[in-house]
Enzyme design. Sequence first.
Site, PDB file in Angstrom:
ATOM      1  N   GLU A 189     -17.353   6.043  43.345  1.00 38.82           N
ATOM      2  CA  GLU A 189     -17.019   4.911  44.204  1.00 38.82           C
ATOM      3  C   GLU A 189     -17.025   5.322  45.684  1.00 38.82           C
ATOM      4  O   GLU A 189     -16.067   5.922  46.164  1.00 38.82           O
ATOM      5  CB  GLU A 189     -15.642   4.362  43.844  1.00 38.82           C
ATOM      6  N   HIS A 193      -6.752  -2.186  44.192  1.00 38.25           N
ATOM      7  CA  HIS A 193      -7.958  -3.020  44.172  1.00 38.25           C
ATOM      8  C   HIS A 193      -7.691  -4.480  44.549  1.00 38.25           C
ATOM      9  O   HIS A 193      -8.257  -5.395  43.962  1.00 38.25           O
ATOM     10  CB  HIS A 193      -8.619  -2.964  42.797  1.00 38.25           C
ATOM     11  N   HIS A 231     -17.556  -0.593  41.764  1.00 40.69           N
ATOM     12  CA  HIS A 231     -16.869   0.209  40.747  1.00 40.69           C
ATOM     13  C   HIS A 231     -17.731   0.377  39.488  1.00 40.69           C
ATOM     14  O   HIS A 231     -17.226   0.360  38.366  1.00 40.69           O
ATOM     15  CB  HIS A 231     -15.543  -0.468  40.394  1.00 40.69           C
TER      16      HIS A 231
END
Length: 347
Positions: A312, A106, A176
């Site tokens: 996601e 991420h 997310h």
Amino acid sequence: MEITKELFGKTAGGEDIFRYTIKNNSGAYVQLSPVGAGIVGIGVPDREGKIENVVLGYGKGEDYFADGPCAGKIPGRYANRIAKGKFTLDGKEYTLPVNNGPNHLHGGPDGFQNKLWESRIEGEAVEFMYFSEDGEAGYPGNLKVVAHYEWSEENELKLTLTAETDAPTVINLTNHVYFNLRGSGSCLDHILRLNASEFLPTDETLIPTGEVAPVAGTPMDFVIPKEIGEEIKADFPALNYGKGYDNCYLIDGAQPGQLSEAAELYEDESGRCLNVYTTQPAVQIYTGNWLSGCPEGRNGEKYEDYDAVAIECQHCPDSPNRPEFPTTVLRPGEVFEEAIIWAFSVK
């Protein structure tokens, strides 16, 4: 449609964190924060008309910084994992911070999800902008990212993500957000259907092996709707590695720039149903396997593992090292543009 703005907290440096609420004529609403351009609330009716918040969220704006779950936020510059924090682009190797076992996750510990984005009300929408400088977290190119949220009278939330760069770079953006359509408790009894007949097997660090495998005959199969928890404890490599589902599925029939259905989530007690559509080629399903210990909820409640599921929509993990996957390279003069729609209804 009504949009309001209120103080939601302060950063460690004393900057104000605002919360935006977009409410439609039925009273259903979405709440947004500039921390990671995040979704911090979605209130939609059950079959009796009772409106309840159906996404995981915290009590204070500052709690969204550096939270483990990355709740409701936009991670970047590259969502999901890049193996060993390295990739090569145009013959040059780039090194990224490692923050998930041996891998980069991420965008690293200081990814987009932990930045305070610029924000504004744009007509009946709310828009966030973040400027990522060349070399931030090791990525090349100055990158401007815009997240544009719209909420409809039909209880549909649309997120459009756009980005431009002044040098070749890689990018993978998603949101997310975690869902519990009952509003609380475990999500393992939610019924999930995926428009995906293939998934990406991984090694034990959740990096794709490069294989594309059929879901048929495995616990990964959600082509026919089933409860999330039905096979979550099956003895299967993908489930053992992640303590539950944390896997990337390839959306059947996905075409660049075209909306496809990715998933449907349903909760029987409330009757709430969520259909997810996207222009992206894949969807990562994460069943909140490590939610325990995250910041307290809006009313002081403690979240436990498997209390919510993240759906996601994104590109594939480790694509910069996998030329066989859809490209995540963005070059000067090109515009990255992807969309995700969350459509709520009752059955």
